[in-house]
Design a protein around this motif. Structure first.
Motif, short mmCIF file in Angstrom:
data_model
loop_
_atom_site.label_atom_id
_atom_site.label_comp_id
_atom_site.label_asym_id
_atom_site.label_seq_id
_atom_site.Cartn_x
_atom_site.Cartn_y
_atom_site.Cartn_z
N ALA A 239 0.83 -1.20 0.00
CA ALA A 239 0.00 0.00 0.00
C ALA A 239 0.86 1.25 0.00
CB ALA A 239 -0.92 -0.01 1.21
N LEU A 240 0.40 2.26 -0.70
CA LEU A 240 1.02 3.59 -0.76
C LEU A 240 2.35 3.64 -1.49
CD1 LEU A 240 0.24 4.75 2.89
CD2 LEU A 240 -1.11 5.14 0.82
N ARG A 241 2.70 2.58 -2.19
CA ARG A 241 3.95 2.58 -2.96
C ARG A 241 3.64 2.39 -4.43
NH1 ARG A 241 8.46 -0.98 -0.42
NH2 ARG A 241 9.72 0.55 -1.49
N PRO A 242 4.45 2.98 -5.29
CA PRO A 242 4.21 2.82 -6.74
C PRO A 242 4.57 1.42 -7.21
CG PRO A 242 6.24 4.01 -6.37
CD PRO A 242 5.59 3.83 -5.02
N VAL A 243 4.04 1.03 -8.35
CA VAL A 243 4.48 -0.19 -9.01
C VAL A 243 5.55 0.25 -10.01
CG1 VAL A 243 2.67 -0.15 -10.77
CG2 VAL A 243 3.77 -2.27 -10.22
N VAL A 244 6.64 -0.50 -10.06
CA VAL A 244 7.79 -0.15 -10.90
C VAL A 244 8.02 -1.29 -11.89
CG1 VAL A 244 10.26 0.38 -10.92
CG2 VAL A 244 8.82 1.18 -9.01
N GLU B 91 -2.01 6.14 -6.22
CA GLU B 91 -3.36 6.65 -6.48
C GLU B 91 -3.93 6.02 -7.75
OE1 GLU B 91 -5.04 10.82 -7.97
OE2 GLU B 91 -4.14 10.92 -5.96
N THR B 92 -3.12 5.93 -8.78
CA THR B 92 -3.56 5.30 -10.03
C THR B 92 -3.81 3.82 -9.83
OG1 THR B 92 -2.33 6.94 -11.31
CG2 THR B 92 -2.97 4.93 -12.46
N ILE B 93 -2.96 3.16 -9.06
CA ILE B 93 -3.14 1.73 -8.77
C ILE B 93 -4.50 1.51 -8.10
CG2 ILE B 93 -2.32 -0.24 -7.42
CD1 ILE B 93 0.52 1.09 -7.69
N ASP B 94 -4.82 2.34 -7.12
CA ASP B 94 -6.11 2.22 -6.43
C ASP B 94 -7.28 2.44 -7.38
OD1 ASP B 94 -4.79 1.70 -4.07
OD2 ASP B 94 -4.95 3.76 -3.33
N ARG B 95 -7.11 3.30 -8.37
CA ARG B 95 -8.17 3.62 -9.31
C ARG B 95 -8.37 2.52 -10.36
NH1 ARG B 95 -6.12 7.92 -11.23
NH2 ARG B 95 -5.79 7.29 -13.37
N ILE B 96 -7.28 1.94 -10.88
CA ILE B 96 -7.41 1.01 -12.01
C ILE B 96 -7.10 -0.45 -11.67
CG2 ILE B 96 -6.96 2.84 -13.68
CD1 ILE B 96 -4.16 1.67 -14.11
N ARG C 133 -3.13 -5.06 -11.44
CA ARG C 133 -2.78 -5.70 -12.72
C ARG C 133 -2.70 -4.67 -13.84
NH1 ARG C 133 -1.75 -9.30 -16.14
NH2 ARG C 133 -3.01 -9.99 -17.88
N GLN C 134 -3.72 -3.81 -13.96
CA GLN C 134 -3.72 -2.80 -15.00
C GLN C 134 -2.58 -1.80 -14.80
OE1 GLN C 134 -5.50 -3.00 -17.79
NE2 GLN C 134 -6.18 -4.94 -16.92
N ALA C 135 -2.29 -1.47 -13.54
CA ALA C 135 -1.19 -0.55 -13.25
C ALA C 135 0.16 -1.18 -13.62
CB ALA C 135 -1.21 -0.14 -11.78
N SER C 136 0.30 -2.47 -13.37
CA SER C 136 1.54 -3.18 -13.73
C SER C 136 1.74 -3.16 -15.24
CB SER C 136 1.51 -4.63 -13.25
OG SER C 136 1.47 -4.68 -11.85
N LEU C 137 0.67 -3.44 -15.98
CA LEU C 137 0.75 -3.41 -17.45
C LEU C 137 1.05 -2.00 -17.94
CD1 LEU C 137 -2.22 -5.80 -18.25
CD2 LEU C 137 0.22 -6.32 -18.43
N MET C 138 0.46 -0.99 -17.30
CA MET C 138 0.71 0.40 -17.67
C MET C 138 2.18 0.75 -17.45
SD MET C 138 -0.90 3.90 -16.06
CE MET C 138 -2.52 3.72 -16.79
N ALA C 139 2.74 0.34 -16.32
CA ALA C 139 4.14 0.62 -16.04
C ALA C 139 5.04 -0.05 -17.06
CB ALA C 139 4.50 0.18 -14.62
#
Length: 114
Positions: A26-31, A79-84, A87-93
């Motif tokens: 929680a509260l950390r970005p996906v890289v 914030e984006t991870i929480d919104r989407i 999995r979607q955030a990982s693919l976005m990164a």
């Protein structure tokens, strides 16, 4: 976020490898990172970074940056991870990392689970 170019290499067909690093908390970005290695170049131990010790990851990081044709690192904020969703955030990164490469790969594979 971060990108670099390693050894000189022709702009011909290149395969890119991309993957998300580390566990998500929680509260950390996906890289995620993307790398194009010279054809036929192999690293001993190159696998899913989450299966490596921190020491081995650090050793491979130095070796990859020094020997890769090009590489890039990107992130998606919490914030984006929480919104989407993660999995979607990982693919976005991963897409962002591939998009930042100095060369455009002709093919790309990922360590992401399907």
């Amino acid at each position: 976020m971060d990108a670099g170019r390693g050894r000189a290499h022709s702009r011909r067909a290149a395969h890119c490898r991309s993957g998300r690093g580390g566990p998500r908390t929680a509260l950390r970005p996906v890289v995620a990172a993307a790398v194009i290695l010279a054809p036929g170049f192999r690293f001993d131990g190159l696998t899913d970074s989450k299966k490596l010790t921190e020491k081995k990851r650090n050793e491979l990081d130095v070796e990859i940056r020094a020997n890769a044709v090009c590489w890039a690192i990107a992130e998606v904020d919490a914030e984006t991870i929480d919104r989407i969703n993660i999995r979607q955030a990982s693919l976005m990164a991963m897409r962002r990392a591939v998009g930042q490469l100095a060369l455009s790969p002709t093919t790309c594979s990922s360590t992401a689970a399907t």
